[in-house]
Design a protein around this motif. Structure first.
Motif, mmCIF file in Angstrom:
data_model
loop_
_atom_site.group_PDB
_atom_site.id
_atom_site.type_symbol
_atom_site.label_atom_id
_atom_site.label_comp_id
_atom_site.label_asym_id
_atom_site.label_seq_id
_atom_site.Cartn_x
_atom_site.Cartn_y
_atom_site.Cartn_z
ATOM 1 N N PRO A 172 -8.123 8.562 -12.029
ATOM 2 C CA PRO A 172 -7.721 9.898 -11.598
ATOM 3 C C PRO A 172 -8.661 10.957 -12.176
ATOM 4 C CG PRO A 172 -5.816 8.646 -12.336
ATOM 5 C CD PRO A 172 -7.024 7.844 -12.690
ATOM 6 N N LYS A 173 -9.033 11.919 -11.339
ATOM 7 C CA LYS A 173 -9.991 12.944 -11.756
ATOM 8 C C LYS A 173 -9.494 13.709 -12.979
ATOM 9 C CE LYS A 173 -12.977 16.516 -9.935
ATOM 10 N NZ LYS A 173 -13.431 17.216 -8.742
ATOM 11 N N GLU A 174 -8.194 13.934 -13.060
ATOM 12 C CA GLU A 174 -7.635 14.654 -14.199
ATOM 13 C C GLU A 174 -7.909 13.922 -15.507
ATOM 14 O OE1 GLU A 174 -5.819 13.792 -11.448
ATOM 15 O OE2 GLU A 174 -5.919 15.761 -10.498
ATOM 16 N N LEU A 175 -7.924 12.615 -15.455
ATOM 17 C CA LEU A 175 -8.184 11.818 -16.647
ATOM 18 C C LEU A 175 -9.647 11.931 -17.080
ATOM 19 C CD1 LEU A 175 -6.840 9.792 -18.610
ATOM 20 C CD2 LEU A 175 -7.619 7.987 -17.109
ATOM 21 N N ALA A 176 -10.539 12.073 -16.130
ATOM 22 C CA ALA A 176 -11.970 12.131 -16.424
ATOM 23 C C ALA A 176 -12.506 13.557 -16.529
ATOM 24 C CB ALA A 176 -12.738 11.381 -15.341
ATOM 25 N N ALA A 177 -11.683 14.565 -16.277
ATOM 26 C CA ALA A 177 -12.150 15.959 -16.187
ATOM 27 C C ALA A 177 -12.889 16.424 -17.437
ATOM 28 C CB ALA A 177 -10.977 16.881 -15.895
ATOM 29 N N ARG A 178 -12.378 16.126 -18.599
ATOM 30 C CA ARG A 178 -13.030 16.575 -19.837
ATOM 31 C C ARG A 178 -14.407 15.928 -20.002
ATOM 32 N NH1 ARG A 178 -10.487 16.398 -25.926
ATOM 33 N NH2 ARG A 178 -12.262 17.358 -26.939
ATOM 34 N N ALA A 179 -14.483 14.624 -19.776
ATOM 35 C CA ALA A 179 -15.773 13.928 -19.909
ATOM 36 C C ALA A 179 -16.777 14.431 -18.877
ATOM 37 C CB ALA A 179 -15.564 12.416 -19.774
ATOM 38 N N ILE A 180 -16.299 14.771 -17.680
ATOM 39 C CA ILE A 180 -17.186 15.329 -16.650
ATOM 40 C C ILE A 180 -17.679 16.701 -17.083
ATOM 41 C CG2 ILE A 180 -17.272 16.207 -14.275
ATOM 42 C CD1 ILE A 180 -15.292 13.910 -13.558
ATOM 43 N N ALA A 181 -16.759 17.562 -17.575
ATOM 44 C CA ALA A 181 -17.128 18.910 -18.022
ATOM 45 C C ALA A 181 -18.119 18.872 -19.183
ATOM 46 C CB ALA A 181 -15.868 19.687 -18.423
ATOM 47 N N GLU A 182 -17.986 17.879 -20.044
ATOM 48 C CA GLU A 182 -18.881 17.744 -21.199
ATOM 49 C C GLU A 182 -20.190 17.037 -20.851
ATOM 50 O OE1 GLU A 182 -16.392 15.731 -23.996
ATOM 51 O OE2 GLU A 182 -15.290 17.564 -24.524
ATOM 52 N N ARG B 35 -20.528 13.868 -20.074
ATOM 53 C CA ARG B 35 -20.532 12.451 -20.468
ATOM 54 C C ARG B 35 -20.313 11.537 -19.283
ATOM 55 N NH1 ARG B 35 -16.355 11.471 -24.685
ATOM 56 N NH2 ARG B 35 -15.214 13.115 -23.642
ATOM 57 N N LEU B 36 -19.754 12.079 -18.196
ATOM 58 C CA LEU B 36 -19.564 11.346 -16.945
ATOM 59 C C LEU B 36 -20.019 12.220 -15.789
ATOM 60 C CD1 LEU B 36 -16.021 9.685 -17.167
ATOM 61 C CD2 LEU B 36 -18.229 8.547 -17.277
ATOM 62 N N GLU B 37 -20.338 11.574 -14.695
ATOM 63 C CA GLU B 37 -20.686 12.278 -13.466
ATOM 64 C C GLU B 37 -19.759 11.796 -12.360
ATOM 65 O OE1 GLU B 37 -24.418 12.572 -10.355
ATOM 66 O OE2 GLU B 37 -24.804 11.988 -12.437
ATOM 67 N N ALA B 38 -19.183 12.735 -11.633
ATOM 68 C CA ALA B 38 -18.300 12.376 -10.520
ATOM 69 C C ALA B 38 -19.147 11.915 -9.341
ATOM 70 C CB ALA B 38 -17.447 13.575 -10.120
ATOM 71 N N VAL B 39 -18.720 10.849 -8.706
ATOM 72 C CA VAL B 39 -19.394 10.353 -7.496
ATOM 73 C C VAL B 39 -18.346 10.208 -6.396
ATOM 74 C CG1 VAL B 39 -21.260 9.188 -8.739
ATOM 75 C CG2 VAL B 39 -19.173 7.931 -8.204
ATOM 76 N N LEU B 40 -18.795 10.201 -5.171
ATOM 77 C CA LEU B 40 -17.917 10.051 -4.005
ATOM 78 C C LEU B 40 -16.815 11.109 -3.969
ATOM 79 C CD1 LEU B 40 -17.573 6.166 -3.981
ATOM 80 C CD2 LEU B 40 -18.928 7.552 -2.415
ATOM 81 N N GLU B 41 -17.130 12.332 -4.416
ATOM 82 C CA GLU B 41 -16.109 13.386 -4.435
ATOM 83 C C GLU B 41 -15.581 13.695 -3.040
ATOM 84 O OE1 GLU B 41 -16.130 16.534 -7.639
ATOM 85 O OE2 GLU B 41 -18.278 16.140 -7.371
ATOM 86 N N ALA B 42 -16.436 13.617 -2.024
ATOM 87 C CA ALA B 42 -15.990 13.878 -0.654
ATOM 88 C C ALA B 42 -14.999 12.823 -0.182
ATOM 89 C CB ALA B 42 -17.188 13.938 0.292
#
Length: 109
Positions: free
Chosen positions: A58-68, A70-77
């Motif tokens: 779930p994006k909410e779980l990864a949101a902090r790591a993405i903002a920092e 440490r992770l990159e979101a893929v397939l957002e569409a």
């Protein structure tokens, strides 16, 4: 399909979880390959941050790591917003009336 992916195995699902993707009303389920499989999403997130592959969480779980960064979101569409509840509780044959009312109320939303 050609990336290292991190799988999820849910005891209630029977087998590996197929990733649910949706774009412009088209929904697909993809069975991915990878060397790592976990039965909860927290280790999937940790493994993705450690560089072991792509995880579906779930994006909410990864949101902090993405903002920092440490992770990159893929397939957002292809990732629609999460719009339902999941309720986890111990199996009991006779649940309380209050619990039954809560479950009924949540299922109506």
């Amino acid at each position: 399909m050609h990336h290292r992916c991190i799988n999820l195995r849910l005891p209630t699902h029977g087998g590996l979880y197929a990733w649910k993707l949706e774009h412009e009303g088209r929904e697909i389920r993809v069975r991915v390959r990878g060397q790592l499989t976990f039965n909860t999403v927290d280790p999937i997130l940790a493994a993705a941050m450690d560089g072991h592959g792509i995880g579906h969480v779930p994006k909410e779980l990864a949101a902090r790591a993405i903002a920092e960064g440490r992770l990159e979101a893929v397939l957002e569409a292809w990732s629609p917003p999460f719009t339902c509840y999941f309720l986890y509780y111990p199996h009991r044959r006779q649940s309380s009336p209050a619990f039954s009312i809560l479950v009924d109320a949540l299922s109506q939303k």
